[in-house]
Design an enzyme around this catalytic site. Structure first.
Site, PDB file in Angstrom:
ATOM      1  CG  PHE A 112      -2.170   0.870   1.562  1.00  0.00           C
ATOM      2  CD1 PHE A 112      -2.523   1.666   0.014  1.00  0.00           C
ATOM      3  CD2 PHE A 112      -1.260   2.187   2.175  1.00  0.00           C
ATOM      4  CE1 PHE A 112      -3.842   2.538   0.663  1.00  0.00           C
ATOM      5  CE2 PHE A 112      -2.215   3.268   2.748  1.00  0.00           C
ATOM      6  CZ  PHE A 112      -3.597   3.319   1.712  1.00  0.00           C
ATOM      7  CE  LYS A 162       4.722   3.476  10.209  1.00  0.00           C
ATOM      8  NZ  LYS A 162       2.987   3.376   9.737  1.00  0.00           N
TER       9      LYS A 162
END
Ligand SMILES: Cc1ncc(C[n+]2csc(CCOP(=O)(O)OP(=O)(O)O)c2C)c(N)n1
Length: 570
Positions: A112, A162
């Site tokens: 995503f 991340k």
């Protein structure tokens, strides 16, 4: 000291001297934004669209000379930066872009909001990095800032997954200066080349300096001036070089190129020696290359070796820092004058476009060029002007004289509509003591006017002067000249800009006739605590002259036809 990757990012950015970033949060940068709460000294400007952040960082960089920084999340956040990165690349603007990336474990799985932003921006960054572990962060950020600001400046992108942002590692700031294996010309080699330049100059009767943005990027405005004065060489500037020599200087011929001053273009075409300083012979400044400066020998000095002989073949290319090269030249060159050449230039000067506007009686009509000249006069020119792209941009270059560099901020290379307003916000934040105006077209403003929200929230005092001609003016001009006046898809509906301003709580004025202009400028100057909008409803079908049509030689300029009234006066 143990820190998370996200904390290391802010530690390093602060150590690079940057305490202001423009950005927009999202999933892949959540650790970065969370860590920001621990760094109150780092000001973060929340934009309304990542493109706005990219232009703000760029405008900040151009106004201050410091590195501008923008942050975005992965995927759409990162791709929204792309236009701004390309804009900074084409105009050599020192910028660093930090993007979040999906976690390392899912990179390559179409996760995503995963996009290969290092792949996408490879051709439009000076360099880019995909970080794979937190230990790489500090040395990479150090190197990224170094690359952005040294040599030929430009954008550098750092993509940070991340999980790397959350990874804890020992933070060691690399204190040593970055060493890159670049090979600048040795002094001896430069000296020989500079001597050759002086010999060529000694033989020249009609020399011209072409001054580009490289002059301001290298901080060699004083050297340029002394060099030009000592050997009496006229100077013409590129769009981004405007201001490197004051427009009021007697050796300044004004801007060259497609919409340049006639005397500048003629000087280039009739010259016997072009000395190009920190410019890149873009097609908008050369016109038809086969017919470009046919009698001139050419010298090109640039920090970027790849620019030499790229578009224009030169007799002498010098790779070096302009400040150093010009200082060397000044030291050993003899004084000279070129009286006959100066007289000729003076004759041509009387054909300047400036004359065109002063002779033009508006008959109560509001012309964009007049508005721009009026803003120049009433602000005494003492402002930073950013522009968008189109006719108003060219009129700004022609009628808004610049005495200092870094005071005209405009997208030259990429010609990015939507640049002007966010760039003004960035410029104002970098130079809070200066008045900043954004001159925009009704078309371009609608591309990034969403940043009104940012300007209001930040109380950024910029004046937005909208030149509203109801058209995508510059495209309409080309349709008029080259496409049989078929104005297809160029008339453009705009909202009522004053009502739009009202919705944001922004003071605004609409101006429809020449006698309201000065009052409106005073009104804008009295606003000090946020943005202000002036909408100038100007003549719809005006043209930018002179114009060198595409593919034509630089001296084949189409001039403004005289109006019936003016013909009578002749
Ligand atoms: C992002 C982008 N899209 C399209 C263009 C092509 N383009 C160049 S000038 C122009 C018209 C600009 O119109 P406006 O903003 O109203 O300014 P004006 O020319 O009327 O002063 C267009 C569409 C561009 N330069 N940038």
């Amino acid at each position: 000291m143990k820190l998370t990757g996200a904390e290391i990012v802010w530690e390093c950015v602060l150590r690079e001297g940057t305490d202001l970033v423009f950005g927009y949060p999202g999933g892949a940068v959540l650790p970065l934004y969370d860590a920001l709460t621990k760094y109150p000294q780092m000001k973060h400007v929340l934009v309304r669209h990542e493109q706005g952040a990219s232009h703000m960082a760029d405008g900040y960089a151009r106004a201050t000379g410091k590195v501008g920084v923008a942050v975005a999340t992965s995927g759409p956040g990162a791709t929204n930066l792309v236009t701004g990165i390309a804009t900074a690349m084409l105009d050599s603007s020192p910028t660093v872009f930090i993007t979040g990336q999906v976690p390392t474990s899912v990179i390559g799985s179409d996760a995503f909001q995963e996009v290969d932003i290092t792949g996408i921006t490879l051709p439009i960054t000076k360099h880019n990095y995909l970080i794979t572990n937190a230990e790489e962060l500090a040395p990479t950020i150090r190197e990224a800032f170094y690359l952005a600001r040294t040599g030929r400046p430009g954008p550098v992108l750092i993509d940070i997954p991340k999980d790397v942002q959350s990874e804890v590692t020992e933070f060691v700031y690399p204190e040593n200066p970055v060493v890159m294996p670049n090979r600048p010309w040795e002094n001896g080699c430069l000296k020989t080349a500079v001597n050759e330049m002086i010999t060529m100059l000694g033989k020249s009767r009609r020399p011209v300096i072409l001054a580009g943005q490289g002059i301001l990027l290298s901080g060699s405005e004083n050297e340029l001036r002394t060099f030009a004065e000592k050997a009496s060489i006229p100077v013409t500037a590129t769009l981004l070089g405007k201001g490197v020599l004051p427009d009021s200087h007697e050796l300044n011929l004004g801007m060259m190129g497609m919409h340049g001053e006639p005397q500048a273009n003629l000087a280039i075409q009739k010259s016997d020696l072009l000395i190009a300083l920190g410019m890149r012979f873009d097609d908008r400044v050369t016109g038809n290359l086969r017919e470009y400066a046919p009698d001139a020998k050419k010298i090109h000095i640039d920090i970027d070796a790849s620019e030499i002989n790229k578009n224009v073949k030169v007799e002498l290319g010098i790779v070096g820092d302009l400040k150093k090269v010009l200082a060397m030249a000044i030291e050993s060159m003899p004084e000279a004058d070129h009286l006959a050449w100066m007289e000729l230039l003076q004759e041509w000067r009387s054909d300047s476009i400036k004359r065109d506007i002063h002779h033009m009686d508006p008959h109560g009509k509001l012309y964009a060029a007049h508005v721009i000249r009026d803003i120049w006069e009433h602000t005494k020119g003492d402002i930073i002007l950013t522009t968008d792209v189109g006719q108003h941009q060219m009129w700004a270059a022609q009628y808004f004289d610049r005495e200092k560099s870094r005071t005209l901020i405009t997208s030259g290379g990429l010609g990015t509509m939507g640049f002007g307003f966010p760039a003004a916000i960035g410029a104002k934040m970098g130079c809070p003591d200066q008045q900043v105006w954004a001159l925009v077209g009704d078309g371009g403003f609608q591309m990034t006017m969403t940043e009104l929200g940012t300007a209001v929230e930040q109380k950024t005092n910029v004046t937005i002067a909208i030149i509203n001609n109801g058209y995508l003016g510059m495209v309409r001009q080309w349709q008029e000249m080259f496409y049989g006046e078929r104005y297809h898809m160029t008339p453009m509906h705009s909202p009522d800009f004053c009502k739009l301003a009202e919705a944001y709580g922004i003071p605004a004025r609409k101006v429809t006739s020449p006698d309201e202009v000065k009052d409106a400028i005073d009104f804008a100057q009295n606003v000090q605590d946020g943005p202000v909008i002036l909408e100038f409803v100007v003549e719809k079908e005006d043209m930018v002259y002179p114009m060198v049509s595409p593919g034509q030689a630089l001296d084949k300029m189409v001039q403004r036809p005289f109006s019936t009234e003016e013909k009578g006066k002749e």
